[in-house]
Design a protein around this motif. Structure first.
Motif, PDB file in Angstrom:
ATOM      1  N   THR A  17       0.822  -1.213   0.000  1.00  0.00           N
ATOM      2  CA  THR A  17       0.000   0.000   0.000  1.00  0.00           C
ATOM      3  C   THR A  17       0.859   1.267   0.000  1.00  0.00           C
ATOM      4  N   ARG A  18       2.182   1.092   0.141  1.00  0.00           N
ATOM      5  CA  ARG A  18       3.050   2.279   0.146  1.00  0.00           C
ATOM      6  C   ARG A  18       2.959   3.030  -1.183  1.00  0.00           C
ATOM      7  N   ASP A  19       3.132   2.291  -2.267  1.00  0.00           N
ATOM      8  CA  ASP A  19       3.197   2.942  -3.583  1.00  0.00           C
ATOM      9  C   ASP A  19       1.995   2.662  -4.478  1.00  0.00           C
ATOM     10  N   HIS A  20       1.074   1.850  -3.990  1.00  0.00           N
ATOM     11  CA  HIS A  20      -0.065   1.494  -4.850  1.00  0.00           C
ATOM     12  C   HIS A  20      -1.387   1.822  -4.150  1.00  0.00           C
ATOM     13  N   PRO A  21      -2.354   2.325  -4.895  1.00  0.00           N
ATOM     14  CA  PRO A  21      -3.639   2.679  -4.263  1.00  0.00           C
ATOM     15  C   PRO A  21      -4.547   1.461  -4.081  1.00  0.00           C
ATOM     16  N   VAL A  22      -4.013   0.405  -3.498  1.00  0.00           N
ATOM     17  CA  VAL A  22      -4.791  -0.822  -3.317  1.00  0.00           C
ATOM     18  C   VAL A  22      -5.290  -0.914  -1.874  1.00  0.00           C
ATOM     19  N   GLU A  23      -6.323  -1.729  -1.678  1.00  0.00           N
ATOM     20  CA  GLU A  23      -6.743  -2.039  -0.309  1.00  0.00           C
ATOM     21  C   GLU A  23      -6.323  -3.474  -0.023  1.00  0.00           C
ATOM     22  N   VAL A  24      -5.458  -3.658   0.950  1.00  0.00           N
ATOM     23  CA  VAL A  24      -5.043  -5.008   1.356  1.00  0.00           C
ATOM     24  C   VAL A  24      -5.926  -5.404   2.523  1.00  0.00           C
ATOM     25  N   ARG A  25      -6.669  -6.498   2.344  1.00  0.00           N
ATOM     26  CA  ARG A  25      -7.658  -6.859   3.365  1.00  0.00           C
ATOM     27  C   ARG A  25      -7.269  -8.155   4.058  1.00  0.00           C
ATOM     28  N   PHE A  26      -7.145  -8.072   5.357  1.00  0.00           N
ATOM     29  CA  PHE A  26      -6.784  -9.232   6.155  1.00  0.00           C
ATOM     30  C   PHE A  26      -8.065  -9.841   6.715  1.00  0.00           C
ATOM     31  N   ILE A  27      -8.251 -11.132   6.450  1.00  0.00           N
ATOM     32  CA  ILE A  27      -9.541 -11.771   6.715  1.00  0.00           C
ATOM     33  C   ILE A  27      -9.385 -12.873   7.760  1.00  0.00           C
ATOM     34  N   GLU A  28     -10.295 -12.901   8.708  1.00  0.00           N
ATOM     35  CA  GLU A  28     -10.320 -14.022   9.659  1.00  0.00           C
ATOM     36  C   GLU A  28     -10.643 -15.312   8.927  1.00  0.00           C
ATOM     37  N   GLU A  29      -9.979 -16.393   9.328  1.00  0.00           N
ATOM     38  CA  GLU A  29     -10.294 -17.695   8.740  1.00  0.00           C
ATOM     39  C   GLU A  29     -11.678 -18.148   9.201  1.00  0.00           C
ATOM     40  N   MET A  30     -12.421 -18.716   8.270  1.00  0.00           N
ATOM     41  CA  MET A  30     -13.755 -19.239   8.590  1.00  0.00           C
ATOM     42  C   MET A  30     -13.752 -20.762   8.418  1.00  0.00           C
ATOM     43  N   PRO A  31     -14.760 -21.443   8.960  1.00  0.00           N
ATOM     44  CA  PRO A  31     -14.717 -22.915   8.932  1.00  0.00           C
ATOM     45  C   PRO A  31     -15.209 -23.540   7.625  1.00  0.00           C
ATOM     46  N   SER A  67     -16.614   2.645   3.902  1.00  0.00           N
ATOM     47  CA  SER A  67     -17.737   2.921   3.022  1.00  0.00           C
ATOM     48  C   SER A  67     -18.978   2.220   3.590  1.00  0.00           C
ATOM     49  N   PRO A  68     -20.177   2.771   3.283  1.00  0.00           N
ATOM     50  CA  PRO A  68     -21.392   2.172   3.840  1.00  0.00           C
ATOM     51  C   PRO A  68     -21.489   0.698   3.427  1.00  0.00           C
ATOM     52  N   PHE A  69     -21.967  -0.150   4.274  1.00  0.00           N
ATOM     53  CA  PHE A  69     -22.148  -1.591   4.031  1.00  0.00           C
ATOM     54  C   PHE A  69     -20.817  -2.340   3.922  1.00  0.00           C
ATOM     55  N   SER A  70     -19.717  -1.667   4.245  1.00  0.00           N
ATOM     56  CA  SER A  70     -18.422  -2.334   4.136  1.00  0.00           C
ATOM     57  C   SER A  70     -18.295  -3.418   5.202  1.00  0.00           C
ATOM     58  N   THR A  71     -17.652  -4.527   4.819  1.00  0.00           N
ATOM     59  CA  THR A  71     -17.368  -5.569   5.810  1.00  0.00           C
ATOM     60  C   THR A  71     -16.010  -5.320   6.461  1.00  0.00           C
ATOM     61  N   ALA A  72     -15.243  -4.396   5.903  1.00  0.00           N
ATOM     62  CA  ALA A  72     -13.879  -4.166   6.395  1.00  0.00           C
ATOM     63  C   ALA A  72     -13.816  -2.928   7.276  1.00  0.00           C
ATOM     64  N   ALA A  73     -13.042  -3.023   8.355  1.00  0.00           N
ATOM     65  CA  ALA A  73     -12.640  -1.827   9.100  1.00  0.00           C
ATOM     66  C   ALA A  73     -11.343  -1.366   8.448  1.00  0.00           C
ATOM     67  N   THR A  74     -11.298  -0.108   8.033  1.00  0.00           N
ATOM     68  CA  THR A  74     -10.214   0.339   7.160  1.00  0.00           C
ATOM     69  C   THR A  74      -9.238   1.261   7.881  1.00  0.00           C
ATOM     70  N   TYR A  75      -7.960   1.101   7.561  1.00  0.00           N
ATOM     71  CA  TYR A  75      -6.872   1.878   8.179  1.00  0.00           C
ATOM     72  C   TYR A  75      -5.906   2.326   7.099  1.00  0.00           C
TER      73      TYR A  75
END
Ligand code: SAM
Length: 326
Positions: free
Chosen positions: A176-190, A225-233
């Protein structure tokens, strides 16, 4: 716009176009012995197109194509063009593992794809091979580069797993330093296709955040953003953002606007439910658009309040995420 029984608008469809995949991520599928659906049990493109048309009339304006791996199904690009032209569909996105995607990026640009979610749990070739049981990281990196060069909005999805990819958190975050991407870290699900293996959630959303705050003490909370599943930083001065998705802890059900259609045409109004409507059976029994509409509305009026209620009603989830699409 249609609201469910908990006053949540239904505006977002996640459509799995296949249950087949060219990777074997250990947290999603067993290595061998997977029983893929015969083609006759998959929805045809014509059936999916019709369902999207009916749902668009009910207020669905955003569609995400997923799978299995969507690009292993023949004819996907033609289908995307037809969906894009569907009245009421304002945003068409895709989730892919990127193995076959790089050569298709120019056409995705012409199509006007809204965004691409690329699943990439690690930037290390050996760890990638261990997690996915395939040596495909170079192809996935090729897709990532092509997406960035073509300025397609990109979200990178990484499932966070003890002993597998914790060292990748800073490596992925640095993208994310040089690219306008969102890196999303996801909890593992079963949803791993193995009834016997219910994961212990070592890496909760809270622990992921603590780790990122330790790595980057200045981490700044962003407006989600509204309805987002991610908490963003955001790491100060970096172009892109970091997202944390509490997929197993399920903190975002109160604003859930999404429904899912599996590749075999089962409607899910919650990721954790067991499927609430056999849409394929309705279609193949000759349902009219009015019949389909009535069946959808009934399902939307009985949505579980959250993923815990949905899971409680069915018992522990065991199916592979490849049958649902994430
Ligand atoms: N093949 C495409 C891909 O890899 O993005 C789309 C389908 S895949 C099932 C969608 C997403 O679900 C991927 O990001 C994958 O990592 C995630 N996923 C699969 N199983 C999961 C699990 N047990 N827990 C958390 N995420 C999972």
């Amino acid at each position: 716009m249609i609201f469910d029984n908990h006053n949540r608008p239904i505006t977002y469809l996640r459509l799995a176009v296949t249950d087949r995949c060219n990777l074997r991520c250990f947290y999603c599928m067993p290595e061998e012995g997977i029983k893929y659906l015969p083609k006759s049990q998959l929805l045809t493109y014509e059936e999916m197109e019709r369902l999207v048309r009916v749902l668009a009339r009910l207020g669905v304006s955003k569609v995400r194509i997923t799978g299995g791996e969507p690009f292993v199904r023949n004819g996907l690009m033609d289908f995307l063009w037809r969906l894009k032209a569907t009245e009421g569909i304002e945003e068409l996105n895709i989730t892919t593992n990127g193995v076959l995607t790089e050569p298709l990026v120019p056409e995705l640009v012409r199509l006007g794809i809204g965004s691409v979610n690329l699943s990439i749990d690690t930037l290390d070739r050996e760890r990638f091979r261990q997690i996915t049981r395939r040596d495909e990281l170079p192809a996935v990196r090729g897709t990532l580069n092509a997406l960035l060069e073509n300025r397609i909005p990109v979200k990178l999805n990484a499932v966070v797993m003890e002993g597998k990819n914790i060292e990748d958190l800073p490596l992925l975050a640095e993208l994310t330093r040089d690219h306008p991407v969102e890196v999303r870290f996801i909890e593992e699900m079963p949803f791993n296709g193995e009834g016997s293996h219910y994961p212990v959630l070592n890496w909760t959303h809270r622990r992921i955040l603590q780790e990122l705050q330790t790595l980057y003490p200045g981490l700044e909370r962003q407006q989600d953003s509204p309805f987002s599943t991610a908490a963003t930083y955001r790491i100060p001065g970096y172009q892109g953002t970091l997202g944390i998705i509490a997929a197993f802890t399920r903190t975002f059900c109160g604003t859930c606007n999404r429904i899912r259609l599996t590749a075999q045409g089962t409607l899910k109004t919650c990721l954790y439910d067991n499927g609430v409507l056999d849409v394929r059976a309705l279609l193949r029994a000759g349902a009219t658009d009015a019949d389909l509409t009535a069946a959808f509305l009934k399902a939307f009026a009985h949505r579980p309040k959250n993923g815990f209620e949905a899971e409680h009603e069915r018992g522990p989830v065991t199916e592979s995420m490849s049958t649902i699409g994430g």
